[in-house]
Design a protein around this motif. Structure first.
Motif, PDB file in Angstrom:
ATOM      1  N   PRO A 101      44.423   0.075  84.827  1.00  0.00           N
ATOM      2  CA  PRO A 101      43.728   1.358  84.754  1.00  0.00           C
ATOM      3  C   PRO A 101      44.132   2.348  85.846  1.00  0.00           C
ATOM      4  O   PRO A 101      44.015   3.548  85.649  1.00  0.00           O
ATOM      5  CB  PRO A 101      42.256   0.983  84.881  1.00  0.00           C
ATOM      6  CG  PRO A 101      42.252  -0.338  85.549  1.00  0.00           C
ATOM      7  CD  PRO A 101      43.517  -1.023  85.119  1.00  0.00           C
ATOM      8  N   GLU A 102      44.636   1.849  86.965  1.00  0.00           N
ATOM      9  CA  GLU A 102      45.017   2.748  88.049  1.00  0.00           C
ATOM     10  C   GLU A 102      46.408   3.344  87.865  1.00  0.00           C
ATOM     11  O   GLU A 102      46.900   4.083  88.701  1.00  0.00           O
ATOM     12  CB  GLU A 102      44.894   2.051  89.411  1.00  0.00           C
ATOM     13  CG  GLU A 102      45.820   0.876  89.612  1.00  0.00           C
ATOM     14  CD  GLU A 102      45.268  -0.459  89.104  1.00  0.00           C
ATOM     15  OE1 GLU A 102      45.995  -1.451  89.238  1.00  0.00           O
ATOM     16  OE2 GLU A 102      44.153  -0.515  88.554  1.00  0.00           O
ATOM     17  N   GLY A 103      47.050   3.053  86.763  1.00  0.00           N
ATOM     18  CA  GLY A 103      48.344   3.650  86.449  1.00  0.00           C
ATOM     19  C   GLY A 103      49.508   2.906  87.070  1.00  0.00           C
ATOM     20  O   GLY A 103      49.398   1.748  87.441  1.00  0.00           O
ATOM     21  N   GLY A 104      50.644   3.578  87.143  1.00  0.00           N
ATOM     22  CA  GLY A 104      51.831   2.961  87.719  1.00  0.00           C
ATOM     23  C   GLY A 104      52.755   2.348  86.681  1.00  0.00           C
ATOM     24  O   GLY A 104      53.749   1.731  87.018  1.00  0.00           O
ATOM     25  N   GLY A 105      52.424   2.492  85.421  1.00  0.00           N
ATOM     26  CA  GLY A 105      53.297   1.984  84.368  1.00  0.00           C
ATOM     27  C   GLY A 105      53.032   0.535  84.019  1.00  0.00           C
ATOM     28  O   GLY A 105      52.238  -0.139  84.674  1.00  0.00           O
ATOM     29  N   PRO A 106      53.694   0.063  82.975  1.00  0.00           N
ATOM     30  CA  PRO A 106      53.485  -1.314  82.518  1.00  0.00           C
ATOM     31  C   PRO A 106      53.768  -2.330  83.623  1.00  0.00           C
ATOM     32  O   PRO A 106      54.645  -2.118  84.458  1.00  0.00           O
ATOM     33  CB  PRO A 106      54.495  -1.474  81.381  1.00  0.00           C
ATOM     34  CG  PRO A 106      54.762  -0.082  80.909  1.00  0.00           C
ATOM     35  CD  PRO A 106      54.665   0.776  82.146  1.00  0.00           C
ATOM     36  N   ARG A 107      53.003  -3.402  83.595  1.00  0.00           N
ATOM     37  CA  ARG A 107      53.239  -4.518  84.521  1.00  0.00           C
ATOM     38  C   ARG A 107      52.755  -5.804  83.888  1.00  0.00           C
ATOM     39  O   ARG A 107      52.016  -5.774  82.913  1.00  0.00           O
ATOM     40  CB  ARG A 107      52.610  -4.271  85.873  1.00  0.00           C
ATOM     41  CG  ARG A 107      51.095  -4.198  85.880  1.00  0.00           C
ATOM     42  CD  ARG A 107      50.563  -4.075  87.277  1.00  0.00           C
ATOM     43  NE  ARG A 107      50.840  -2.749  87.793  1.00  0.00           N
ATOM     44  CZ  ARG A 107      50.112  -2.122  88.687  1.00  0.00           C
ATOM     45  NH1 ARG A 107      49.073  -2.708  89.192  1.00  0.00           N
ATOM     46  NH2 ARG A 107      50.407  -0.932  89.088  1.00  0.00           N
ATOM     47  N   GLU A 108      53.189  -6.905  84.464  1.00  0.00           N
ATOM     48  CA  GLU A 108      52.750  -8.199  83.933  1.00  0.00           C
ATOM     49  C   GLU A 108      51.253  -8.337  84.118  1.00  0.00           C
ATOM     50  O   GLU A 108      50.695  -7.900  85.120  1.00  0.00           O
ATOM     51  CB  GLU A 108      53.507  -9.340  84.605  1.00  0.00           C
ATOM     52  CG  GLU A 108      54.964  -9.340  84.173  1.00  0.00           C
ATOM     53  CD  GLU A 108      55.654 -10.672  84.347  1.00  0.00           C
ATOM     54  OE1 GLU A 108      54.984 -11.723  84.325  1.00  0.00           O
ATOM     55  OE2 GLU A 108      56.886 -10.644  84.493  1.00  0.00           O
ATOM     56  N   ALA A 109      50.612  -8.933  83.136  1.00  0.00           N
ATOM     57  CA  ALA A 109      49.161  -9.122  83.152  1.00  0.00           C
ATOM     58  C   ALA A 109      48.852 -10.609  83.143  1.00  0.00           C
ATOM     59  O   ALA A 109      49.638 -11.413  82.637  1.00  0.00           O
ATOM     60  CB  ALA A 109      48.536  -8.458  81.927  1.00  0.00           C
ATOM     61  N   SER A 110      47.697 -10.942  83.677  1.00  0.00           N
ATOM     62  CA  SER A 110      47.232 -12.319  83.646  1.00  0.00           C
ATOM     63  C   SER A 110      45.714 -12.285  83.493  1.00  0.00           C
ATOM     64  O   SER A 110      45.029 -11.639  84.279  1.00  0.00           O
ATOM     65  CB  SER A 110      47.635 -13.042  84.931  1.00  0.00           C
ATOM     66  OG  SER A 110      47.356 -14.413  84.796  1.00  0.00           O
ATOM     67  N   PHE A 111      45.215 -12.943  82.453  1.00  0.00           N
ATOM     68  CA  PHE A 111      43.783 -12.963  82.169  1.00  0.00           C
ATOM     69  C   PHE A 111      43.262 -14.381  82.314  1.00  0.00           C
ATOM     70  O   PHE A 111      44.034 -15.338  82.332  1.00  0.00           O
ATOM     71  CB  PHE A 111      43.522 -12.462  80.742  1.00  0.00           C
ATOM     72  CG  PHE A 111      43.562 -10.967  80.606  1.00  0.00           C
ATOM     73  CD1 PHE A 111      44.653 -10.233  81.024  1.00  0.00           C
ATOM     74  CD2 PHE A 111      42.502 -10.295  80.049  1.00  0.00           C
ATOM     75  CE1 PHE A 111      44.682  -8.849  80.896  1.00  0.00           C
ATOM     76  CE2 PHE A 111      42.518  -8.920  79.915  1.00  0.00           C
ATOM     77  CZ  PHE A 111      43.613  -8.194  80.344  1.00  0.00           C
ATOM     78  N   TRP A 112      41.926 -14.515  82.378  1.00  0.00           N
ATOM     79  CA  TRP A 112      41.286 -15.824  82.359  1.00  0.00           C
ATOM     80  C   TRP A 112      39.998 -15.703  81.574  1.00  0.00           C
ATOM     81  O   TRP A 112      39.593 -14.602  81.200  1.00  0.00           O
ATOM     82  CB  TRP A 112      41.069 -16.377  83.753  1.00  0.00           C
ATOM     83  CG  TRP A 112      40.096 -15.611  84.630  1.00  0.00           C
ATOM     84  CD1 TRP A 112      39.424 -14.461  84.338  1.00  0.00           C
ATOM     85  CD2 TRP A 112      39.693 -15.957  85.940  1.00  0.00           C
ATOM     86  NE1 TRP A 112      38.642 -14.070  85.382  1.00  0.00           N
ATOM     87  CE2 TRP A 112      38.783 -14.977  86.381  1.00  0.00           C
ATOM     88  CE3 TRP A 112      40.009 -17.001  86.786  1.00  0.00           C
ATOM     89  CZ2 TRP A 112      38.187 -15.016  87.639  1.00  0.00           C
ATOM     90  CZ3 TRP A 112      39.405 -17.028  88.039  1.00  0.00           C
ATOM     91  CH2 TRP A 112      38.523 -16.051  88.454  1.00  0.00           C
ATOM     92  N   MET A 113      39.345 -16.821  81.345  1.00  0.00           N
ATOM     93  CA  MET A 113      38.155 -16.852  80.495  1.00  0.00           C
ATOM     94  C   MET A 113      36.870 -17.161  81.272  1.00  0.00           C
ATOM     95  O   MET A 113      35.850 -17.514  80.686  1.00  0.00           O
ATOM     96  CB  MET A 113      38.351 -17.885  79.387  1.00  0.00           C
ATOM     97  CG  MET A 113      39.464 -17.548  78.427  1.00  0.00           C
ATOM     98  SD  MET A 113      39.073 -16.124  77.418  1.00  0.00           S
ATOM     99  CE  MET A 113      37.803 -16.811  76.382  1.00  0.00           C
ATOM    100  N   LYS A 114      36.909 -17.030  82.584  1.00  0.00           N
ATOM    101  CA  LYS A 114      35.737 -17.305  83.406  1.00  0.00           C
ATOM    102  C   LYS A 114      34.541 -16.506  82.889  1.00  0.00           C
ATOM    103  O   LYS A 114      34.656 -15.318  82.605  1.00  0.00           O
ATOM    104  CB  LYS A 114      36.019 -16.938  84.854  1.00  0.00           C
ATOM    105  CG  LYS A 114      34.872 -17.264  85.782  1.00  0.00           C
ATOM    106  CD  LYS A 114      35.225 -16.963  87.208  1.00  0.00           C
ATOM    107  CE  LYS A 114      34.063 -17.326  88.105  1.00  0.00           C
ATOM    108  NZ  LYS A 114      34.385 -17.072  89.514  1.00  0.00           N
ATOM    109  N   ASN A 115      33.414 -17.173  82.728  1.00  0.00           N
ATOM    110  CA  ASN A 115      32.160 -16.559  82.256  1.00  0.00           C
ATOM    111  C   ASN A 115      32.255 -15.979  80.852  1.00  0.00           C
ATOM    112  O   ASN A 115      31.462 -15.130  80.470  1.00  0.00           O
ATOM    113  CB  ASN A 115      31.667 -15.484  83.230  1.00  0.00           C
ATOM    114  CG  ASN A 115      31.362 -16.049  84.596  1.00  0.00           C
ATOM    115  OD1 ASN A 115      30.830 -17.152  84.714  1.00  0.00           O
ATOM    116  ND2 ASN A 115      31.717 -15.333  85.632  1.00  0.00           N
ATOM    117  N   THR A 116      33.235 -16.414  80.082  1.00  0.00           N
ATOM    118  CA  THR A 116      33.404 -15.914  78.718  1.00  0.00           C
ATOM    119  C   THR A 116      33.136 -17.073  77.757  1.00  0.00           C
ATOM    120  O   THR A 116      33.951 -17.987  77.640  1.00  0.00           O
ATOM    121  CB  THR A 116      34.830 -15.348  78.528  1.00  0.00           C
ATOM    122  OG1 THR A 116      35.088 -14.407  79.564  1.00  0.00           O
ATOM    123  CG2 THR A 116      34.986 -14.689  77.177  1.00  0.00           C
ATOM    124  N   PRO A 117      31.981 -17.030  77.050  1.00  0.00           N
ATOM    125  CA  PRO A 117      31.572 -18.162  76.214  1.00  0.00           C
ATOM    126  C   PRO A 117      32.238 -18.240  74.844  1.00  0.00           C
ATOM    127  O   PRO A 117      32.128 -19.258  74.177  1.00  0.00           O
ATOM    128  CB  PRO A 117      30.068 -17.949  76.060  1.00  0.00           C
ATOM    129  CG  PRO A 117      29.877 -16.474  76.197  1.00  0.00           C
ATOM    130  CD  PRO A 117      30.933 -16.023  77.162  1.00  0.00           C
TER     131      PRO A 117
END
Length: 161
Positions: A84-100
């Motif tokens: 969201p802070e910009g700067g163009g595309p970059r690698e992302a990494s997500f997790w499922m913590k607290n996601t049922p």
């Protein structure tokens, strides 16, 4: 007798406090729902339309779909722009913590094509789910939905920006 009474009272207060925190987290998430947008995925077997929440700030992206069990069949969350802070595309990494709820995490390149689909991610897992390459958006759908609809890497994703 007095010790048992105090212990029971402590257990009751502790249980209420835990329930209160869970309820507060859920209520806070309900109140902070992101605005909806229509999103389309053009696949080899046709067009698939979703109405998804847009997480377009750091706060919304950090919260994501945590604590949520009420994701509509053709709903989800779009993390755009990512980051969201910009700067163009970059690698992302997500997790499922607290996601049922299990999710399909769809990583989207700057040209709108799907780079990777992490299918049926494990609820509550803290394992990292990487994009594998720079992306400019990420879409979360109900787990299994991408396979059910035949959505695949290379398909084109579009939405009102």
């Amino acid at each position: 007798m007095k010790v048992h009474g105090l212990a029971a009272l402590a257990l009751l207060i502790g249980a209420s406090a835990c329930t209160g925190r869970d309820a507060a987290a859920t209520a806070g998430n309900e109140a902070a729902r992101a605005p909806l947008t229509e999103l389309t995925i053009a696949s080899t077997n046709g067009r698939h339309v979703f109405r998804v929440e847009v997480a377009d700030t750091v706060e919304k992206q950090q919260r994501g779909l945590m604590y949520r069990t009420d994701i509509p069949k053709d709903g989800g969350m779009l993390f755009a722009p990512y980051p969201p802070e910009g700067g163009g595309p970059r690698e992302a990494s997500f997790w499922m913590k607290n996601t049922p709820s299990p999710l399909d995490i769809i990583f989207i390149r700057a040209d709108g094509t799907i780079a990777r689909i992490a299918e049926n991610t494990v609820p509550f897992s803290e394992a990292q789910v990487p994009s594998g390459e720079p992306v400019s958006a990420v879409l979360e759908l109900n787990g299994g939905r991408a396979a059910e609809l035949g959505i695949a890497e290379g398909d084109k994703v579009s939405w009102a920006k």
